[in-house]
Design a protein around this motif. Structure first.
Motif, PDB file in Angstrom:
ATOM      1  N   PRO A  79       0.838  -1.212   0.000  1.00  0.00           N
ATOM      2  CA  PRO A  79       0.000   0.000   0.000  1.00  0.00           C
ATOM      3  C   PRO A  79       0.872   1.261   0.000  1.00  0.00           C
ATOM      4  N   TYR A  80       0.618   2.136  -0.961  1.00  0.00           N
ATOM      5  CA  TYR A  80       1.421   3.358  -1.094  1.00  0.00           C
ATOM      6  C   TYR A  80       0.550   4.459  -1.694  1.00  0.00           C
ATOM      7  N   PHE A  81       0.493   5.587  -1.008  1.00  0.00           N
ATOM      8  CA  PHE A  81      -0.301   6.718  -1.493  1.00  0.00           C
ATOM      9  C   PHE A  81       0.563   7.969  -1.411  1.00  0.00           C
ATOM     10  N   LYS A  82       0.704   8.651  -2.551  1.00  0.00           N
ATOM     11  CA  LYS A  82       1.444   9.906  -2.593  1.00  0.00           C
ATOM     12  C   LYS A  82       0.480  11.024  -2.953  1.00  0.00           C
ATOM     13  N   LEU A  83       0.375  12.007  -2.086  1.00  0.00           N
ATOM     14  CA  LEU A  83      -0.556  13.115  -2.277  1.00  0.00           C
ATOM     15  C   LEU A  83      -0.262  13.842  -3.588  1.00  0.00           C
ATOM     16  N   GLY A  84      -1.312  14.015  -4.393  1.00  0.00           N
ATOM     17  CA  GLY A  84      -1.167  14.708  -5.664  1.00  0.00           C
ATOM     18  C   GLY A  84      -0.732  13.825  -6.803  1.00  0.00           C
ATOM     19  N   VAL A  85      -0.425  12.571  -6.514  1.00  0.00           N
ATOM     20  CA  VAL A  85       0.017  11.636  -7.568  1.00  0.00           C
ATOM     21  C   VAL A  85      -0.928  10.431  -7.627  1.00  0.00           C
ATOM     22  N   GLN A 130      -8.612   3.242  -3.387  1.00  0.00           N
ATOM     23  CA  GLN A 130      -9.770   2.525  -2.839  1.00  0.00           C
ATOM     24  C   GLN A 130      -9.953   1.159  -3.487  1.00  0.00           C
ATOM     25  N   SER A 131      -9.686   1.083  -4.789  1.00  0.00           N
ATOM     26  CA  SER A 131      -9.958  -0.168  -5.500  1.00  0.00           C
ATOM     27  C   SER A 131      -8.855  -1.206  -5.309  1.00  0.00           C
ATOM     28  N   THR A 132      -7.595  -0.766  -5.344  1.00  0.00           N
ATOM     29  CA  THR A 132      -6.485  -1.740  -5.265  1.00  0.00           C
ATOM     30  C   THR A 132      -5.386  -1.358  -4.293  1.00  0.00           C
ATOM     31  N   GLY A 133      -5.000  -0.094  -4.273  1.00  0.00           N
ATOM     32  CA  GLY A 133      -3.800   0.329  -3.560  1.00  0.00           C
ATOM     33  C   GLY A 133      -3.745  -0.094  -2.107  1.00  0.00           C
ATOM     34  N   ARG A 134      -4.825   0.158  -1.367  1.00  0.00           N
ATOM     35  CA  ARG A 134      -4.798  -0.152   0.056  1.00  0.00           C
ATOM     36  C   ARG A 134      -4.895  -1.644   0.332  1.00  0.00           C
ATOM     37  N   HIS A 135      -5.216  -2.421  -0.692  1.00  0.00           N
ATOM     38  CA  HIS A 135      -5.363  -3.866  -0.524  1.00  0.00           C
ATOM     39  C   HIS A 135      -4.116  -4.647  -0.948  1.00  0.00           C
ATOM     40  N   HIS A 136      -3.077  -3.955  -1.401  1.00  0.00           N
ATOM     41  CA  HIS A 136      -1.855  -4.669  -1.796  1.00  0.00           C
ATOM     42  C   HIS A 136      -1.323  -5.467  -0.614  1.00  0.00           C
ATOM     43  N   PRO A 137      -0.691  -6.630  -0.872  1.00  0.00           N
ATOM     44  CA  PRO A 137      -0.375  -7.579   0.210  1.00  0.00           C
ATOM     45  C   PRO A 137       0.814  -7.219   1.087  1.00  0.00           C
ATOM     46  N   VAL A 196      -7.460   8.747  -5.669  1.00  0.00           N
ATOM     47  CA  VAL A 196      -8.238   8.152  -4.583  1.00  0.00           C
ATOM     48  C   VAL A 196      -8.944   6.890  -5.060  1.00  0.00           C
ATOM     49  N   SER A 197      -9.419   6.899  -6.279  1.00  0.00           N
ATOM     50  CA  SER A 197     -10.114   5.713  -6.800  1.00  0.00           C
ATOM     51  C   SER A 197      -9.160   4.526  -6.905  1.00  0.00           C
ATOM     52  N   GLU A 198      -7.932   4.792  -7.333  1.00  0.00           N
ATOM     53  CA  GLU A 198      -6.926   3.722  -7.409  1.00  0.00           C
ATOM     54  C   GLU A 198      -6.634   3.184  -6.016  1.00  0.00           C
ATOM     55  N   VAL A 207      -4.156   0.929   7.536  1.00  0.00           N
ATOM     56  CA  VAL A 207      -4.623   1.875   6.512  1.00  0.00           C
ATOM     57  C   VAL A 207      -5.640   1.258   5.562  1.00  0.00           C
ATOM     58  N   ARG A 208      -5.897  -0.022   5.698  1.00  0.00           N
ATOM     59  CA  ARG A 208      -6.805  -0.659   4.737  1.00  0.00           C
ATOM     60  C   ARG A 208      -8.230  -0.091   4.865  1.00  0.00           C
ATOM     61  N   HIS A 209      -8.569   0.420   6.062  1.00  0.00           N
ATOM     62  CA  HIS A 209      -9.894   1.016   6.258  1.00  0.00           C
ATOM     63  C   HIS A 209      -9.934   2.484   5.831  1.00  0.00           C
ATOM     64  N   LEU A 210      -8.780   3.060   5.506  1.00  0.00           N
ATOM     65  CA  LEU A 210      -8.695   4.491   5.207  1.00  0.00           C
ATOM     66  C   LEU A 210      -9.192   4.733   3.781  1.00  0.00           C
ATOM     67  N   ASP A 211     -10.377   5.324   3.647  1.00  0.00           N
ATOM     68  CA  ASP A 211     -10.976   5.514   2.323  1.00  0.00           C
ATOM     69  C   ASP A 211     -10.242   6.563   1.493  1.00  0.00           C
TER      70      ASP A 211
END
Length: 907
Positions: free
Chosen positions: A630-636, A643-650, A639-641, A670-674
């Motif tokens: 799971p990896y989220f970079k602000l501005g890059v 929610q659908s896959t990113g937070r569920h990566h193993p 959110v849809s990505e 973070v898996r619950h973080l929408d």
């Protein structure tokens, strides 16, 4: 041929070795990395061995009778074939008619000789004559083969001389690192294993080093290592090497060795050769190395000043590289140009004095251990001595007595004790008192030699891996904490053992988390432009424990200082009493090729390390067989990505990246973080404020990092890159509601530590105080939480109580620390606002750094703050006990007095 190939060729078709009859063999001592044990008893005694010397080969049997015993017929044929330089060479046999007859019947050309005459390619003899020693050594060195048998226990009964040095056969076989000993060998029928049999790690060879020590330490009462030179510690690992001096921690700093017919002395810094306080030691060493020959002492031109000193003490010296005619050669450890010549020189009776340190080499060759790569060690390792990256305190050490020194523990003996304990199923706890820091360092250094061409090294490596697996330490976790000194000791070598033999250790790795689904290839864009300090660039990928991952880069990126890093939990936990994870779980690998295969025992997030001031632009890399995390970079990241896959990566660890900070937490949190956007937006506001107070550009040149871990090295959190935090701090890092309502004092406190600058820090007082200015500032201006709520110690009644106690105690600076210290700054802030702090922290960045005393720095701060607010604050600082100088008080006396000085009421 490597050692295994040599062994296989010698035992081909041999099912067992039968040491029977009336003959009593001698145990053989193997003292070189070139030797191969061939026949080994169940107790580890070597009875047949092979080795190489120069261009030739030697096979040694522990009794001459076995050279004619039919039970050894197949082995003898194999030995002669291996020893023969050429297919049609004639075999010379001396005084062994049955051997000559057997070899002749099996097709060899045999020549019966009374002694070696230069006409044969292989010579077979017993070990009881030394009148042809020089001829036979030259014969082997030039490419000949020698089969020799004998025993030394009977000789030792009638001779008082040292067996290893004086027994006739040892004068020949010793050059190849094989010695007959006076120890009886155990007889019996021993099966022949497929792989090289395991010999004893440590052999009681019977050599008494007290006579050597009495010469080396004659008249030496102390070792004066004081001064600017920093000596290296030494590793004494050869069976015939021994310490001469060590510190109270057991680190050796002077060592010597016998090797073949020669001798070696190692001194831990070349400048000691020219130090008057150590002159007696150097003279003793050269005299011992010369072995009463009164020969010529060759001194490397790089230390030719030694020639002058030795000449004044009547040594025959010559400034020259090693050459014919030398009795002793003195040189530094910074070159291996004459490695082969030095090895032969010592083996054939010469003396070697080598001096130098390796810590500077280690600093200059990042990622390499000097025990394997340092030039001097490429020479010394064969003699059983290594110069280490560890240093010895430069001070005066009292010389121990000869009896005390001769009782120093030998590295191989201590290591043997550990291995034998496990093999005999004895409780490892009994070893705890002997598991010193010095032994831990020595084992780690020994393993770093990676000398897998040496059968003894390979055997030790295998035994340690077996111990490691058997110990159960691989299960280390919060559920299976490691507490015992022995298990903690073993964990210290976990990464090295895995790197040296991943195939054997990987299957034993427990599943620390659910096995990851890996991707065959993932393309990642990495920012290779870095105007700040060395930085980690996240790949968004994770590496499974024990699973190799390949990183592919364009050829233009190789050799540019890039590194691959596995793991983000950088704290070394070695000093903790209880371990909930391995002490070291992060490792780096240089990017020196287009394909870099990396793997670690513990796995972790995957990073590319970009060096400071790097201008490589956006780098396109490909990673094979890693798992997404799971990896989220602000501005890059969308959110849809997310929610659908990113937070569920193993991957088990997740990263959330804002402009100036990156937070690493367990993926489950973070898996619950929408939508991480509000959280990272808040972090952007926080980091802009951190930068503003510090007078730094925003965004930071290198984003700060906060990493949560199941265990850290010190405190609840601690500063650094990254800042480390316990898992219990996760809510302070990613729960927006909690952050806004309860505050995040701890994380900001550590961010404040990272902003502190030496010029306005006054150790030991301000270390845990001025960092809190950032905590107060962030809670004031961003989170809008009153300071008395942000931290309980800032309640008004507590503040007033501390001030009164400090003043009533005499306002002594020694009591001015932490919250009392912070109060001084808070009073200034409450009197003048945050602007003066911002202005001063900014101004200090442009002040040229210079070494200042604490008192000078405090006066400078008082002066600059007074000038910034245009008020004379000298009475305020004096009330707080600051050491204000009279000349500063006079300089500021024209400024208006601060009539709202909050300390006036306490005087």
């Amino acid at each position: 041929m490597n050692a295994q190939a040599i062994y296989s060729s010698l035992v081909q078709g041999v099912e067992k070795f039968h040491f029977g009859g009336t003959a009593v063999p001698s145990q053989l001592l193997l003292a070189s990395d070139m030797t191969v044990p061939v026949a080994v008893s169940p107790s580890g005694q070597v009875l047949i061995a092979a080795s190489r010397y120069g261009k030739g080969r030697i096979v040694v049997m522990a009794h001459e009778t076995y050279m004619e015993d039919p039970h050894f017929g197949q082995f003898l044929q194999n030995a002669i074939k291996w020893l023969k330089p050429k297919q049609d060479d004639c075999i010379g046999v001396c005084k062994r008619p049955h051997l000559a007859e057997h070899l002749s019947k099996t097709g060899f050309k045999i020549k019966s000789l009374a002694e070696y005459d230069g006409s044969v390619g292989v010579f077979c003899c017993d070990a009881y004559s030394d009148h042809q020693t020089a001829k036979l050594v030259e014969f082997v060195k030039g490419g000949g083969g020698l089969l020799i048998g004998g025993q030394a226990w009977h000789w030792s009964c009638s001779h008082k001389e040292d067996v290893l040095q004086s027994f006739p056969g040892n004068k020949i076989t010793g050059v190849a690192g094989i010695f007959f000993t006076s120890i009886y060998g155990k007889k019996g029928s021993f099966p022949v294993p497929k792989d090289i049999p395991h010999q004893s790690v440590f052999v009681l060879h019977g050599k008494d080093i007290k006579q050597d020590l009495s010469i080396l330490l004659d008249g030496v009462t102390e070792f004066d290592l004081s001064g600017q030179n920093v000596p290296s510690a030494l590793l004494v690992h050869g069976p015939l090497a021994f310490p001469v001096a060590q510190n109270d921690s057991g680190q050796v700093f002077l060592a010597a060795a016998h090797y073949g017919g020669g001798r070696v002395v190692v001194i831990p810094h070349e400048d000691y050769l020219n130090q008057p306080a150590l002159q007696r030691l150097v003279l003793n060493a050269v005299g011992w190395l010369d072995a009463e020959r009164k020969g010529e002492i060759y001194v490397s031109p790089k230390i030719k000043h030694l020639c002058t000193m030795l000449s004044t003490h009547h040594f025959n010296t010559k400034a020259s590289a090693l050459g014919n005619g030398a009795s002793v050669y003195c040189c530094t450890s910074y070159s291996d140009d004459q490695a082969e010549e030095i090895h032969c020189f010592v083996a054939e009776g010469g003396g070697l004095l080598m001096a130098g340190q390796a810590w500077w080499w280690a600093c200059s060759n990042n990622g390499q251990d000097p025990i394997a790569g340092y030039p001097g060690n490429r020479i010394l390792n064969r003699f059983g001595i290594g110069i280490l990256k560890y240093t010895i305190d430069a001070k005066v050490y009292k010389a121990a007595s000869v009896a005390q020194v001769s009782e120093y523990p030998h590295f191989l003996k201590e290591l043997s004790k550990i291995i034998d304990h496990v093999k005999m199923n004895k409780p490892l706890g009994e070893l705890a008192p002997s598991l010193t820091i010095s032994l831990k360092r020595n084992i780690a250094s020994f393993l770093e030699m990676d000398a897998r061409q040496n059968p003894l090294y390979t055997m030790i490596l295998q035994e340690l891996i077996n111990i490691f697996i058997k110990s159960g330490v691989l299960k280390v976790s919060p559920e299976h904490p490691v507490k015992s000194p022995v298990q903690k000791f073993l964990l210290h070598f976990a990464n090295t053992l895995y790197r040296l033999n991943p195939g054997k250790l990987a299957p034993a790795i427990p599943v620390l988390f659910h096995k990851l689904n890996t991707a065959s290839a993932v393309r990642v864009a990495i920012d290779g432009t870095n105007k700040g300090p060395k930085a980690w660039r996240s790949t968004g990928l994770s590496v499974y424990p024990g699973k190799p991952v390949t990183v592919r880069v364009p050829s233009a990126l190789t050799g540019k200082g890039l590194q691959v890093q596995i793991g983000c939990h950088t704290d070394n936990l070695s000093e903790l009493d209880e371990l909930k994870r391995a002490p070291v779980v992060t490792q780096r690998f240089p990017v020196n090729a287009e394909r870099v295969e990396v793997s670690t025992l513990w796995g972790g997030l995957l990073y590319i390390i970009v060096p400071a001031d790097c201008q490589l632009g956006i780098m396109d890399i490909v990673v094979e067989e890693a798992a997404r995390a799971p990896y989220f970079k602000l501005g890059v990241t969308s959110v849809s990505e997310w929610q659908s896959t990113g937070r569920h990566h193993p991957g088990p660890w997740a990263e959330l990246e804002a402009d100036s900070i990156i937070v690493t937490v367990p993926s489950k949190d973070v898996r619950h973080l929408d939508d991480p956007t509000p959280l990272l937006t808040l972090w952007n506001h926080i980091m802009k404020a951190v930068a503003k107070l510090a007078g730094c550009p925003s965004p930071f040149l290198r984003p700060e990092r906060i990493v949560t871990d199941i265990q850290i090295s010190a405190g609840w959190l601690h500063s650094g890159y990254p800042i480390m935090a316990h898992l219990e701090s996760v809510k302070e890092l990613i729960q927006v509601d909690y952050m806004k309502s309860e505050g995040i004092w701890g994380p900001i406190h550590e961010l404040g530590h990272n902003q502190q600058k030496e010029m306005w820090e006054f150790p030991p007082h301000t270390g845990e105080a001025t960092c809190n200015l950032w905590s107060v500032y962030i809670h004031d201006t961003v989170l809008h939480i009153p300071r008395e709520k942000a931290h309980g110690d800032l309640k008004p009644e507590m503040r007033e109580e501390r001030i009164k106690a400090y003043i009533n105690g005499g306002a002594k600076l020694e009591n001015w620390s932490v919250w009392t210290c912070l109060e001084t700054y808070l009073q200034l802030q409450e009197g003048f606002g945050w602007k003066p702090f911002i202005q001063l922290f900014t101004e200090y960045k442009s002040i040229p750094h210079r070494v200042m005393t604490k008192e000078e720095k405090m006066n400078l701060w008082a002066e600059k703050f007074s000038q910034e607010v245009k008020m004379n604050l000298i009475p305020f600082f004096k009330t707080w006990g600051w050491p204000i100088e009279d000349k500063l008080a006079m300089k500021l006396s024209s400024l208006p007095t601060w009539d709202k000085n909050p300390m006036m009421k306490y005087i």
